[in-house]
Design an enzyme around this catalytic site. Structure first.
Site, PDB file in Angstrom:
ATOM      1  CG  HIS A  76      63.277 -37.720  -3.250  1.00 22.46           C
ATOM      2  ND1 HIS A  76      63.734 -38.693  -4.113  1.00 22.46           N
ATOM      3  CD2 HIS A  76      64.237 -36.758  -3.227  1.00 22.46           C
ATOM      4  CE1 HIS A  76      64.910 -38.335  -4.600  1.00 22.46           C
ATOM      5  NE2 HIS A  76      65.237 -37.171  -4.080  1.00 22.46           N
TER       6      HIS A  76
ATOM      7  CE1 TYR B  36      63.619 -42.956 -17.285  1.00 27.86           C
ATOM      8  CE2 TYR B  36      62.176 -41.911 -18.876  1.00 27.86           C
ATOM      9  CZ  TYR B  36      62.459 -42.281 -17.587  1.00 27.86           C
ATOM     10  OH  TYR B  36      61.586 -41.964 -16.592  1.00 27.86           O
TER      11      TYR B  36
END
Length: 209
Positions: A195, A209
């Site tokens: 990225h 998560y």
């Protein structure tokens, strides 16, 4: 056309017009300055459950203890490899033995989607898959000996057999980044995933998560 694609094109055109106006003096004003910018698409929250992975691997005929000799089984290997490395479909399909260093546990990607090379660290599970593939694919130039079209088509069929909906191969990349976020800081995460803009990686850090 997807909203994300429209926005990328919009940003590119806006940047080009601003250069034409500010640097080259070809324009008096940016002609799309007053045009309403398209909305950002909602961030995809799809996580891949272990049960889904197991069902997909079964549908693809991949076994952890057996060599992936069929194309379908190699797609299964690619699926796990993607979750371990955050590599894109095209990056996995084009990965060659020349750029895999098992001793240093790294795969080098000389050309990526954003035109920048990067090194991807290989986990123990990723190394296991590489070792599996060596026994069946070492004579081939590419590690997985797959085309992106084969990965997409066979995964689509496997999803149908496994009765899994709303799952794309690209979801493995987001899943991998989410898992890696538990282990490394955001700068390291961005280097691994490739990225250049930190916002996509930051958005993934906000996933559950």
């Amino acid at each position: 056309m997807k909203a994300g694609t429209v926005l990328r094109d919009w940003n590119l055109i806006t940047h080009a017009l601003n250069i034409a106006k500010n640097e080259w003096k070809w324009l008096l004003e940016n002609p799309i300055k007053e045009v309403k910018r398209p909305k950002e698409p909602p961030h995809r929250e799809r996580r891949i459950e272990q049960d889904e992975i197991d069902r997909l691997l079964f549908a693809l005929g991949y076994e952890y203890t057996e060599e992936p000799e069929t194309i379908s089984a190699r797609v299964g290997a690619a699926l796990i490899f993607a979750i371990e490395t955050a590599m894109r479909t095209g990056e996995i399909a084009s990965l060659t033995w020349t750029y895999v260093d098992i001793e240093k546990r790294v795969a080098h990607l000389p050309m990526t989607k954003n035109s920048f090379a990067r090194n991807v660290p290989l986990s123990s599970e990723a190394i296991r898959i590489i070792e599996q593939l060596k026994s069946v694919n070492e004579s081939a130039e590419s590690v997985f000996n797959l085309r992106t079209s084969q990965i997409d088509a066979l995964l689509r069929k496997a999803k149908g057999r496994a009765m899994i909906e709303d799952l794309h191969f690209h979801d493995t990349r987001a899943e991998a980044i989410t898992r890696l976020a538990k282990k490394v800081d955001i700068l390291t995460l961005a280097r691994i995933s490739g990225h250049r803009d930190m916002r996509p990686a930051s958005n993934l850090l906000q996933r559950k998560y």
